[in-house]
Motif scaffolding. Structure first.
Motif, short mmCIF file in Angstrom:
data_model
loop_
_atom_site.label_atom_id
_atom_site.label_comp_id
_atom_site.label_asym_id
_atom_site.label_seq_id
_atom_site.Cartn_x
_atom_site.Cartn_y
_atom_site.Cartn_z
N ASP A 31 6.79 -5.94 6.84
CA ASP A 31 5.51 -6.03 7.57
C ASP A 31 4.32 -5.44 6.53
O ASP A 31 3.24 -5.92 6.67
CB ASP A 31 5.52 -4.91 8.56
CG ASP A 31 6.53 -5.28 9.75
OD1 ASP A 31 6.28 -6.52 10.08
OD2 ASP A 31 7.21 -4.38 10.50
N GLY A 32 4.71 -5.04 5.51
CA GLY A 32 3.67 -4.64 4.57
C GLY A 32 2.94 -3.24 5.02
O GLY A 32 3.04 -3.05 5.89
N CYS A 63 2.71 -9.00 -3.16
CA CYS A 63 2.11 -10.10 -2.49
C CYS A 63 1.16 -9.68 -1.46
O CYS A 63 1.49 -8.54 -0.79
CB CYS A 63 3.15 -11.26 -2.36
SG CYS A 63 4.48 -10.57 -0.95
N GLN A 64 0.27 -10.44 -0.93
CA GLN A 64 -0.59 -10.11 0.20
C GLN A 64 -0.39 -11.19 1.36
O GLN A 64 -0.25 -12.39 1.00
CB GLN A 64 -2.01 -10.05 -0.25
CG GLN A 64 -2.90 -9.61 1.00
CD GLN A 64 -4.55 -9.30 0.32
OE1 GLN A 64 -4.74 -10.24 -0.11
NE2 GLN A 64 -4.92 -8.57 1.11
N TYR A 65 0.08 -10.89 2.37
CA TYR A 65 0.45 -11.47 3.54
C TYR A 65 -0.84 -12.24 4.19
O TYR A 65 -1.89 -11.44 3.88
CB TYR A 65 1.24 -10.92 4.60
CG TYR A 65 2.65 -10.38 4.23
CD1 TYR A 65 3.59 -11.28 3.29
CD2 TYR A 65 3.27 -8.99 4.59
CE1 TYR A 65 4.67 -10.95 2.93
CE2 TYR A 65 4.57 -8.75 4.15
CZ TYR A 65 5.20 -9.64 3.39
OH TYR A 65 6.42 -9.29 2.91
N ASP A 66 -0.64 -13.02 5.04
CA ASP A 66 -1.87 -13.71 5.72
C ASP A 66 -2.77 -12.47 6.60
O ASP A 66 -3.82 -12.73 6.94
CB ASP A 66 -1.41 -14.74 6.58
CG ASP A 66 -1.17 -16.20 5.92
OD1 ASP A 66 -1.41 -16.18 4.81
OD2 ASP A 66 -0.36 -16.81 6.31
N THR A 67 -1.81 -11.53 6.97
CA THR A 67 -2.35 -10.25 7.66
C THR A 67 -2.98 -9.54 6.89
O THR A 67 -3.62 -8.32 7.43
CB THR A 67 -1.00 -9.63 8.30
OG1 THR A 67 -0.25 -9.21 7.45
CG2 THR A 67 -0.34 -10.53 9.43
N ARG A 69 -1.83 -7.61 4.65
CA ARG A 69 -1.11 -6.43 4.41
C ARG A 69 -0.19 -6.79 3.03
O ARG A 69 -0.07 -7.89 2.83
CB ARG A 69 -0.01 -6.04 5.47
CG ARG A 69 -0.69 -5.74 6.81
CD ARG A 69 0.21 -5.68 8.02
NE ARG A 69 1.17 -4.54 7.89
CZ ARG A 69 0.29 -3.23 8.33
NH1 ARG A 69 -0.65 -3.18 8.98
NH2 ARG A 69 1.22 -2.37 8.49
N TRP A 70 -0.05 -5.88 2.23
CA TRP A 70 0.67 -5.84 0.95
C TRP A 70 2.07 -5.30 0.85
O TRP A 70 2.53 -4.55 1.72
CB TRP A 70 0.04 -4.76 -0.08
CG TRP A 70 -1.55 -5.33 -0.40
CD1 TRP A 70 -2.57 -4.94 0.39
CD2 TRP A 70 -2.02 -6.17 -1.28
NE1 TRP A 70 -3.74 -5.44 -0.06
CE2 TRP A 70 -3.20 -6.19 -1.16
CE3 TRP A 70 -1.32 -6.81 -2.47
CZ2 TRP A 70 -4.13 -7.16 -2.02
CZ3 TRP A 70 -2.08 -7.79 -3.20
CH2 TRP A 70 -3.47 -7.94 -3.00
N SER A 73 6.93 -7.79 -4.09
CA SER A 73 7.29 -9.47 -4.07
C SER A 73 8.99 -9.54 -4.30
O SER A 73 9.64 -8.72 -4.67
CB SER A 73 6.45 -9.90 -5.33
OG SER A 73 7.05 -9.43 -6.61
#
Length: 90
Positions: A31-32, A63-67, A69-70, A73
């Motif tokens: 979920d980041g 990495c950063q998700y589309d949401t 959130r980080w 990787s």
């Protein structure tokens, strides 16, 4: 303090911050975490943490998700697997 010494001190702080970010992100791969969650965990300033995250992203450690959130990787997983493999061969 000389300019070179100040730069070295700043670089060391940045490396320490990056390692702390990796520790905070551990266990949050699915979920980041948001920038605010990371900054709060580190008691850091959002802009400083963000710059560190972007540098880590350029090197593919996070990495950063589309949401927005980080997360750590796949590159970090590859490093861990290579380490585990090397240790298991001894």
């Amino acid at each position: 303090m000389s300019g070179a010494a100040k730069k070295e001190g700043g670089e060391l702080e940045a490396v320490m911050r990056a390692m702390e970010i990796m520790e905070v992100l551990k266990g949050h791969s699915l979920d980041g975490l948001t920038l605010k969650e990371i900054s709060t965990a580190l008691k850091g300033i959002d802009s400083t943490v963000y710059r560190t995250l972007k540098a880590m992203e350029r090197r593919e450690f996070v990495c950063q998700y589309d949401t927005l959130r980080w997360a750590l990787s796949v590159k970090v997983l590859g490093i861990a697997r290579a380490h585990e493999y090397e240790i298991s061969r001894r």
